[in-house]
Design a protein around this motif. Sequence first.
Motif, PDB file in Angstrom:
ATOM      1  N   LEU A  69       2.695  -3.400  -4.038  1.00 34.10           N
ATOM      2  CA  LEU A  69       1.557  -2.739  -2.656  1.00 34.10           C
ATOM      3  C   LEU A  69       1.644  -1.292  -2.944  1.00 34.10           C
ATOM      4  O   LEU A  69       2.460  -0.559  -3.268  1.00 34.10           O
ATOM      5  CB  LEU A  69       2.701  -2.812  -1.613  1.00 34.10           C
ATOM      6  N   PRO A  70       0.321  -0.941  -2.909  1.00 36.02           N
ATOM      7  CA  PRO A  70      -0.214   0.440  -2.841  1.00 36.02           C
ATOM      8  C   PRO A  70       0.655   1.387  -1.744  1.00 36.02           C
ATOM      9  O   PRO A  70       0.917   0.911  -0.544  1.00 36.02           O
ATOM     10  CB  PRO A  70      -1.314   0.407  -2.590  1.00 36.02           C
ATOM     11  N   GLU A  71       1.049   2.233  -2.136  1.00 35.93           N
ATOM     12  CA  GLU A  71       1.480   3.325  -1.037  1.00 35.93           C
ATOM     13  C   GLU A  71       1.168   3.263   0.343  1.00 35.93           C
ATOM     14  O   GLU A  71       1.783   3.269   1.166  1.00 35.93           O
ATOM     15  CB  GLU A  71       1.785   4.674  -1.736  1.00 35.93           C
ATOM     16  N   GLU A  72      -0.049   3.493   0.177  1.00 31.42           N
ATOM     17  CA  GLU A  72      -0.899   3.768   1.751  1.00 31.42           C
ATOM     18  C   GLU A  72      -1.115   2.417   2.187  1.00 31.42           C
ATOM     19  O   GLU A  72      -1.723   2.191   3.318  1.00 31.42           O
ATOM     20  CB  GLU A  72      -2.444   4.259   1.130  1.00 31.42           C
ATOM     21  N   GLY A  73      -0.860   1.248   1.657  1.00 30.66           N
ATOM     22  CA  GLY A  73      -1.181  -0.080   2.192  1.00 30.66           C
ATOM     23  C   GLY A  73      -2.390  -0.688   1.626  1.00 30.66           C
ATOM     24  O   GLY A  73      -2.925  -0.150   0.707  1.00 30.66           O
TER      25      GLY A  73
END
Length: 129
Positions: A69-73
Amino acid sequence: MKYLGHFSFVGYSEDETSHGLLSAVVSADDIDSATVRFHNLLEQKKNEADLFDSFTFIFLEDIIEIRELPEEGLIAHCIRFEGEPLSFKSRSIPGVSAGGCKCFRLDPEFPAGDEETAKEIVPFMTIER
């Protein structure tokens, strides 16, 4: 690996037609086994979660393989309907017992399990262009 599946469905009963969307998550080794797991999950939950009360066709729209998952969602799925909103029923994690998942309702005046209550819904956010 985690897989997120998006489905649409159309149900037919004696006096009405219903349709809707649902998303599900499974763990699997690859896309083929994820597809089987989605089928098994929906087969298991069809009665248990009281989602489908009539003859229903379920369509697999897409499957997302979640490696990281990307850190920023991320926004996993977006469907835009044209025209005025129609009435609908909404449920989160139906058929899941307490334990590994928890649903949070951000509106305390609309408690979980009270989906039948009609009330004004306040937007989570507003976008102006």
